[in-house]
Design an enzyme around this catalytic site. Structure first.
Site, PDB file in Angstrom:
ATOM      1  N   CYS A   1       3.519  -7.308   1.967  1.00 50.53           N
ATOM      2  CA  CYS A   1       2.097  -6.549   1.140  1.00 50.53           C
ATOM      3  C   CYS A   1       3.002  -4.746   1.972  1.00 50.53           C
ATOM      4  O   CYS A   1       3.023  -3.639   1.351  1.00 50.53           O
ATOM      5  CB  CYS A   1       1.480  -6.107   1.116  1.00 50.53           C
ATOM      6  SG  CYS A   1       0.713  -8.255   0.144  1.00 50.53           S
TER       7      CYS A   1
ATOM      8  N   CYS B   1       2.744  -8.391  -7.722  1.00 50.06           N
ATOM      9  CA  CYS B   1       2.693  -7.731  -6.617  1.00 50.06           C
ATOM     10  C   CYS B   1       4.021  -9.095  -6.597  1.00 50.06           C
ATOM     11  O   CYS B   1       4.528  -8.728  -5.911  1.00 50.06           O
ATOM     12  CB  CYS B   1       1.857  -7.306  -6.004  1.00 50.06           C
ATOM     13  SG  CYS B   1       1.535  -6.056  -5.749  1.00 50.06           S
TER      14      CYS B   1
ATOM     15  N   HIS C   1       3.461  -1.193   0.965  1.00 50.69           N
ATOM     16  CA  HIS C   1       1.929  -0.396   0.651  1.00 50.69           C
ATOM     17  C   HIS C   1       1.442  -0.203   2.457  1.00 50.69           C
ATOM     18  O   HIS C   1       0.246  -0.151   2.944  1.00 50.69           O
ATOM     19  CB  HIS C   1       1.049  -1.271   0.213  1.00 50.69           C
ATOM     20  CG  HIS C   1       1.122  -1.532  -1.345  1.00 50.69           C
ATOM     21  ND1 HIS C   1       0.758  -0.146  -2.355  1.00 50.69           N
ATOM     22  CD2 HIS C   1       1.952  -2.185  -1.415  1.00 50.69           C
ATOM     23  CE1 HIS C   1       1.672  -0.840  -3.116  1.00 50.69           C
ATOM     24  NE2 HIS C   1       1.881  -1.966  -2.894  1.00 50.69           N
TER      25      HIS C   1
ATOM     26  N   ARG D   1      -3.325  -8.376 -10.453  1.00 52.82           N
ATOM     27  CA  ARG D   1      -2.360  -7.083  -9.787  1.00 52.82           C
ATOM     28  C   ARG D   1      -1.377  -8.060  -8.614  1.00 52.82           C
ATOM     29  O   ARG D   1      -0.740  -7.637  -8.803  1.00 52.82           O
ATOM     30  CB  ARG D   1      -3.292  -6.163  -9.395  1.00 52.82           C
ATOM     31  CG  ARG D   1      -2.726  -5.545  -9.087  1.00 52.82           C
ATOM     32  CD  ARG D   1      -1.865  -4.756  -9.343  1.00 52.82           C
ATOM     33  NE  ARG D   1      -0.601  -4.936  -8.921  1.00 52.82           N
ATOM     34  CZ  ARG D   1       0.990  -4.546  -9.214  1.00 52.82           C
ATOM     35  NH1 ARG D   1       0.916  -3.630 -10.160  1.00 52.82           N
ATOM     36  NH2 ARG D   1       2.134  -4.938  -8.852  1.00 52.82           N
TER      37      ARG D   1
END
Lengths: 205, 277
Positions: B185, B238, B189, B234
């Site tokens: 992730c 991802c 991000h 969501r």
């Protein structure tokens, strides 16, 4: 006394700097793997290796991509040894085909139909051609990449290695290891190198 | 008519994003971002947001008697007491003593369906994400319940040792690199102001405004998918882009990530369902 305190403070600062991971909450890696397993309890045949980590992924995770020197060197040596160069030594293919590789972000997703050709999605993270305005910024701009390197064949070979296995150049790089994971074929990597190194490529215009 | 307006506004926004020469690129980007902001403000209106249809459907589902016990979900305790909805979403995920587990809203709803309604959830889970001609009870219920926390702020629940473990596991999963792209992730991000192609990426690895805004705007109505989507979807998306296998719906792993993100979003105001691209 004061100077001793300063040295102590410096020591604390330096010893805690590389250990970014220490800021995180402490948790047994085995417990984390239980949570991972709960999110991916049943996977299609041949996909378990995507859930499990290889040694490089494990170490990069552990150190939040900033491994200490000894680990850094180990990754570098291991990943360098994993680069397979073209048998004929030619690392530059067709830049027009390379452009397709750079534009294509498909392939390898569970939603992709079987047989989907994978792309490198270079534009997802890099600026390349001056005319393509839809580029990402997670990686550095690669405008004039070959031109800036005077189209040096040694640089082209290094670039082949970088695309084949980014960790062979920079351990824990954010960039995928496209050849190592067989996301891209040898020919696609050669074409991507051509997109960067051919004087006719829009990257160098 | 309303839908047509939304789409023409979106088309203008997309044209603005894609338009402009290289020289004017930065100026265009700033203009496009301003225009998108104006567009978002314009459509952030309950009367124009189709996500509110899901809220209404969710309310009906909440009151619907079904299962072998033929009862509604109104006796379901989402952490604030049986049937109490106000503020429940702002304090989820949390530890539930009766289940001896930390659960997010979806997990808790499924637990109530199974244990209180006696409902076989196989069909509900099969319809976990809506599609053309396929409504999703879960999306509708989450929209309805989350909406009841509007104007409130996220208060991550981290007192119980199991809640602390879940948050720590979520943080570790956020940084865990895997699969054929070596992504975690954090690859996308962990830094402010980055983007994939032209899509801006929220920085989510530390508490801050971007985490608060992101978490405070899910569930959302996705215009591009013509559907109300929750955080479960969501994160599913991802992991799809990370080239991972399909993540298990309402699993402890997904809840761990949600807990970690909610922790980063502490104090963020909830305003849902929002509307996004």
């Amino acid at each position: 006394m004061k100077s001793k305190l300063c040295i102590a403070a410096l020591l604390v600062a330096f010893t805690s700097l590389p250990a970014f991971a220490q800021q995180s909450a402490k948790i047994d890696p085995a417990v984390v793997e239980r949570y991972v397993k709960s999110a991916f309890p049943k996977v299609p045949e041949g996909w378990q290796s995507r859930v499990d980590q290889d040694e490089t992924q494990r170490v990069c995770t552990q150190y939040h991509n900033e491994p200490p020197k000894a680990e850094f060197d180990k990754i570098l040596a291991r990943e360098k040894a994993a680069v397979v160069y073209p048998a004929d030594g030619k690392v530059i293919g067709n830049w027009k085909e390379g452009q397709k590789v750079a534009q294509n972000g498909r392939g390898g997703q569970f939603s992709d139909p079987p047989g989907t050709v994978s792309g490198g999605n270079c534009y997802g993270c890099h600026q390349l051609s001056g005319t393509e305005v839809s580029f990402g910024t997670l990686g550095p701009s690669l405008r004039s990449y070959g031109k800036d390197r005077k189209f040096d064949p040694a640089e082209a070979k290094l670039t082949y290695a970088k695309i084949y296995n980014s960790n062979s150049v920079l351990p824990c790089s954010n960039m995928p290891r496209f050849g190592y994971h067989k996301v891209l074929t040898e020919q696609q990597i050669k074409d991507a190198v051509a997109y960067l190194f051919d004087p006719e490529s829009p990257v160098n215009k | 008519m309303k839908t047509a307006n939304i789409f023409s506004a979106l088309a203008v926004a997309i044209m603005l994003t894609a338009g402009g020469g290289v020289a004017a690129q930065n100026a265009t980007e700033v203009d496009a971002e301003k225009e998108l902001e104006r567009y978002r403000a314009m459509i952030n209106d309950p009367m124009a947001n189709p996500g509110y249809l899901a809220v209404d459907r969710g309310e009906a589902l909440w009151e619907l008697k079904r299962g072998t016990k033929n009862v509604s979900l109104q006796g379901c305790d989402l952490g604030e007491g049986p049937g109490k909805l106000e503020g429940a979403y702002a304090r989820l995920p949390r530890y539930f003593k009766d289940a001896d587990r930390v659960m997010d809203l979806e997990q808790r709803l499924l637990w109530c369906m199974e244990h209180q309604q006696g409902l076989d959830t196989a069909d509900v889970i099969k319809r976990r994400f809506s599609g053309p001609g396929r409504a999703s009870d879960m999306e509708d219920l989450v929209a309805f319940i989350a909406n009841k926390s509007n104007g409130m702020k996220f208060e991550p629940q981290l007192k119980h040792p199991k809640e602390q473990e879940v948050a720590a596991a979520g943080e570790a999963m956020f940084f865990r690199r895997s699969a054929i792209m070596d992504f975690s992730c954090a690859t996308c991000h962990a830094e402010e102001g980055k983007r994939i192609r032209l899509q801006g990426l929220p920085e989510l690895f530390k508490p801050g405004e971007q985490a608060r805004q992101t978490m405070g705007s899910w569930p959302t109505y996705r215009v591009s998918q013509s559907a109300l989507r929750t955080m479960q979807h969501r994160l599913w998306d991802c992991y799809r882009q990370m080239r991972m296998p399909v993540p298990e719906y309402a699993s402890d792993g997904i809840t761990a990530l949600t807990m970690y993100l909610t922790k980063s979003a502490a104090g963020g105001e909830i305003n849902v369902p929002s509307i996004k691209r």
